[in-house]
Motif scaffolding. Structure first.
Motif, short mmCIF file in Angstrom:
data_model
loop_
_atom_site.label_atom_id
_atom_site.label_comp_id
_atom_site.label_asym_id
_atom_site.label_seq_id
_atom_site.Cartn_x
_atom_site.Cartn_y
_atom_site.Cartn_z
N ALA A 50 0.86 -1.18 0.00
CA ALA A 50 0.00 0.00 0.00
C ALA A 50 0.90 1.23 0.00
O ALA A 50 2.11 1.13 0.23
N ASN A 91 -5.42 2.59 0.50
CA ASN A 91 -5.80 2.66 1.89
C ASN A 91 -7.25 3.11 2.05
O ASN A 91 -7.80 3.82 1.19
N GLN A 101 -4.67 1.56 9.17
CA GLN A 101 -3.93 1.12 7.98
C GLN A 101 -3.08 -0.12 8.29
O GLN A 101 -2.95 -1.01 7.44
N ASP A 158 -5.38 -2.95 8.14
CA ASP A 158 -5.76 -3.26 6.76
C ASP A 158 -4.66 -4.04 6.04
O ASP A 158 -4.97 -4.88 5.17
N TYR A 159 -3.41 -3.80 6.35
CA TYR A 159 -2.35 -4.67 5.84
C TYR A 159 -2.64 -6.12 6.24
O TYR A 159 -2.49 -7.04 5.44
N SER A 194 3.68 4.13 4.79
CA SER A 194 3.42 2.68 4.77
C SER A 194 4.70 1.88 4.98
O SER A 194 4.64 0.70 5.33
#
Length: 307
Positions: free
Chosen positions: A35, A65, A87, A90-91, A117
């Motif tokens: 990302a 993202n 975030q 979300d990874y 990121s």
């Protein structure tokens, strides 16, 4: 080969691309989850990195993202809100998505990140043992240190007061305060008030990423200044960790990144790329940064092994 994808992140739909390795046949392949950095969207050169990785036999999951680009925002959360911990999670959702694909080897997952990121890549590598190799370029390692270098000292108190006022207004049902990511005048208020930030985002919005928006919520800056990803670097081991730093990075400070690298444990590797923060995305800087990450993942994820 690239395909459009979407996947669920606990009720939020994230969208991006899946790259199959150029020589993909039957079986499953190692996969890199990727990302972009602060406010950026995938079209701002992440496709270039994914193509380099795919040519070396690595699959890639590339996504925007939450609240940015093609991805949805969480219900009740404004678009353009950048929460580093959301975030990071979300990874982890993207890893789960990758592991659920028949063409990905669930035991050979790497994470890559750049700038903001890049910080996330180290945190994810430290807390999620599904990750088998990590590479971060031009990484943020200390939000507080970066805040203090990007915001004039006489503006610290007014900025903290603005954070408090924004929280009160949002609690009353008001709209979130917003601020630009970049401005042509480096003395004007902006999240990234540097000339190279202005050049990068202006150029890539014009040429590659019309969906990029030059604004973030003020709370994004409050969350940024409290994000200390560098403390996780020693915890990545025994997962192999690479850091690619720009020799003249003034946005996240080369010396801060290399200081943090010294605290990481082996196996690790430091790579110095030419130029400043955004030079890693094009020209000689891209050749160094993409090649170093490719070689790191090929070495540690067993490219060529049939899953």
């Amino acid at each position: 080969m690239r395909e459009d994808i979407e996947f669920d992140a606990e009720g939020v739909t994230l969208r991006g691309w899946f790259y199959a390795p150029d020589d993909a046949g039957s079986g499953s392949h190692p996969c890199i989850v990727m990302a972009h950095g602060f406010s950026a969207v995938k079209e701002q050169h992440l496709d270039d990195y994914a193509e380099v990785f795919a040519a070396a036999g690595l699959a890639c999951v590339v996504y925007d993202n939450r609240g940015l680009g093609a991805s949805d925002a969480a219900p009740g959360t404004p678009r353009q809100e950048i929460d580093p911990w959301a975030q990071v999670r979300d990874y982890q959702h993207a890893i789960t998505y990758a592991q659920g694909r028949d063409d990905v080897d669930a035991d050979r997952i790497g994470v890559w990140g750049s700038s903001y990121s890049g910080a996330h890549a180290y945190v994810v590598g430290a807390i999620d043992r599904r990750v088998k190799a990590v590479s971060g370029q031009a990484p943020l390692v200390s939000g507080r240190r970066s805040f203090e270098s990007l915001v004039r000292i006489d503006q610290w108190d007014p900025t903290w007061e603005a954070f408090a006022a924004d929280r009160l207004e949002r609690a009353r049902g008001g709209e979130p305060a917003m601020m630009p990511v970049i401005t042509e005048d480096p003395t004007a208020p902006a999240a990234l008030p540097t000339p190279d930030s202005y050049e990068f985002f202006t150029r890539t919005q014009r040429d590659r990423a019309p969906s990029w928006r030059n604004e973030v919520t003020l709370r994004s800056i409050e969350l940024f200044q409290g994000y200390e990803a560098g403390v996780y670097l020693p915890l990545v081991a025994p997962t192999p960790v690479q850091m690619v730093v720009a020799a003249r990075d003034r946005l996240v400070a080369t010396e801060a990144a290399t200081d943090a690298y010294e605290r990481a444990l082996h196996p690790k590797r430091l790579v110095i790329a030419p130029g400043g923060h955004f030079d890693a995305y094009t020209g000689p800087g891209f050749e160094v940064s993409s090649g170093a990450a490719r070689d790191w993942f090929v070495e540690h994820l067993g490219v060529g092994k049939v899953g």
